[in-house]
Design an enzyme around this catalytic site. Structure first.
Site, PDB file in Angstrom:
ATOM      1  CE1 TYR A   1     -24.502  27.111 -10.075  1.00 23.90           C
ATOM      2  CE2 TYR A   1     -22.500  27.409 -11.363  1.00 23.90           C
ATOM      3  CZ  TYR A   1     -23.574  27.940 -10.685  1.00 23.90           C
ATOM      4  OH  TYR A   1     -23.740  29.281 -10.608  1.00 23.90           O
TER       5      TYR A   1
ATOM      6  CE  LYS B   1     -10.752  33.399 -19.208  1.00 17.61           C
ATOM      7  NZ  LYS B   1     -10.432  34.672 -19.821  1.00 17.61           N
TER       8      LYS B   1
ATOM      9  CG  ASP C   1     -12.272  37.163 -21.198  1.00 17.55           C
ATOM     10  OD1 ASP C   1     -11.308  37.850 -21.518  1.00 17.55           O
ATOM     11  OD2 ASP C   1     -12.389  35.968 -21.555  1.00 17.55           O
TER      12      ASP C   1
ATOM     13  CG  ASP D   1     -24.995  31.739 -12.039  1.00 21.92           C
ATOM     14  OD1 ASP D   1     -26.187  32.110 -12.057  1.00 21.92           O
ATOM     15  OD2 ASP D   1     -24.285  31.771 -11.023  1.00 21.92           O
TER      16      ASP D   1
END
Ligand code: ATP
Length: 415
Positions: free
Chosen positions: A152, A219, A273, A297
């Site tokens: 972002y 992640k 995930d 998000d």
């Protein structure tokens, strides 16, 4: 500003809130004016119910978006930013960003200008709200999403642009890395500073609100030096700055027999995930989730669906001194001006504002009164569609129903 009241002050990192604080609000575009009117009326009623006349919110309108452009020619006037800096909080409706206005997004510009680095999104199911889950009452956690870094940051170049080609060359010449010449390129910065201030806020929040866990969502198995570093720095900030108040999962089992001791917060981490599975089965596992920008998000929108959709999901954007409270949804131009929008997300954002001020008695009345209203099946169109036998109310009538329920509640009463 012709409103009587006093400014909230920050001293030594603590908020000092007068009994009649000046609270700036931005109506917002699209459905903004309708939901803003409804939310302010509900917040006033909650403060009145909780404190009689002893406390009162003194609303001050400030301008951004279309309304600001009409008045000043500027979508985000300097005075608006200055008012929020000076008065420390704002209740904000959604803003549209006209194409070609020079802003990527007004909402993002505002967060960057005020350095609101933590996006806080409580995900809590209220009784009476339709949900796709079997046990929606177990959904009650708060997402702390980093707001300034990650993909972002806006560092990206289009496929075929001189910058993208130059970047590909740089990678080849200096790092021996090949990417396809027609690749668009984006950069994902995640810093120690940005991570630590976010996780610090998340842990402080958990301690203040009696939450038992802070989960670092990342992640890091794939992106070792960005998301993996987020995990590492998250544990570090817990260990270095909250050594007596936090424990790790390893300590939980080696020293505490699997039970989180009173007054302590467990810091653990999960891969991004699998989090999407765990927030559904079983959601009870989470209290506070701290995560980089993009994961946050995705996760917050997915979780909003569990508790009634975007019309129900509140948010707060917090910096070190300043907080802006706003719903997760956008301007909903398809229903704007029709008095049908659901004001709940903005009302709940206002409850977060009250909680931020330390006015918890008033803040707690709001979800209780909303839950009563939903259980009475008095809802706006977005929920009426999902609820058999519902009474479909306008935005204004829904706010009036919530106010009636606030007046009927005793402070501290639960549904
Ligand atoms: P923007 O461009 O400002 O993001 P959008 O319409 O693309 O606007 P949202 O405003 O988030 O995105 O709306 C997505 C969908 O959800 C729309 O169909 C909208 O009508 C609906 N919606 C959003 N907020 C509400 C609300 N408060 N009450 C009812 N429906 C809503």
């Amino acid at each position: 500003m012709n409103v009587t009241g006093e400014a909230i002050r920050v001293e030594d990192g603590s908020l000092h809130v007068p009994s009649q604080p000046l609270i700036p609000y931005i109506e917002g575009d699209g459905i903004g004016p309708e939901i803003s009117r409804a939310a302010r009326a509900v917040l006033d009623a909650a403060v009145e119910r909780a404190y009689g006349g002893a406390r009162r919110l003194r609303w001050v309108e400030i301008y951004a978006g279309e309304k600001a452009q009409k008045r000043t020619g500027d979508l985000l006037p300097r005075e608006t930013l200055e008012a929020i800096r000076e008065l420390k909080v704002a209740l904000k409706g959604p803003l549209a960003t006209p194409v070609g206005s020079g802003h990527r997004s007004l909402n993002v510009t505002l967060r960057q200008e005020l350095d609101l680095y933590a996006c806080v999104r409580p995900i809590r199911h209220l009784p009476g709200v339709p949900s796709p889950l079997q046990d929606p009452q177990d959904v009650d956690f708060v997402i702390f999403r980093e707001n300034t870094e990650d993909v972002y940051a806006g560092i990206e170049w289009e496929s075929g642009s001189p910058e993208a080609r130059r970047f590909a060359e740089l990678l080849r010449e200096h790092f021996g890395v090949e990417i396809r010449p027609d690749a668009g390129v984006g950069v994902k910065p995640i810093s120690e500073f940005g991570t630590k201030r976010l996780v610090r806020q998340a842990i402080a929040y958990a301690l203040r609100h009696g939450r038992k866990r802070v989960t670092l969502m990342h992640k890091g198995n794939i992106m070792k030096y960005t998301e993996g570093a987020f995990r590492k720095w998250g544990y570090e900030v817990a260990r270095e700055e909250f050594p007596d108040q936090t424990i790790t999962e390893e300590e939980l089992f080696s020293q505490y027999d699997g039970k989180i001791p009173e007054g302590k917060v467990l810091i653990n981490d999960r891969i991004a995930d699998i989090m999407f599975q765990h927030v559904i089965t079983p959601p009870r596992e989470f209290d506070v989730i701290a995560t980089p920008n993009l994961n946050g998000d995705y996760l917050s929108d997915a979780c909003a669906a569990q508790v009634g959709g975007v019309g129900m999901a509140p948010g707060a954007n917090l910096g070190d001194e300043v907080g802006v409270f706003e719903p997760t949804h956008g301007t909903a131009p398809d229903i704007a001006g029709k008095n049908v929008a659901n004001p709940t997300a903005l009302i709940l954002s206002g409850a977060l504002l009250l909680d931020h001020l330390g006015w918890t008695e008033a803040a707690e009345l709001i979800p209780e009164a909303l839950a009563r209203t939903f259980l009475q099946k008095r809802v706006t169109g977005d929920l009426a569609r999902l609820l058999e036998g519902a009474d479909r109310l306008s935005t204004d009538s829904f706010a009036q129903a919530v106010i009636e329920n606030i007046r009927a509640l005793s402070p501290g009463e639960e549904v």
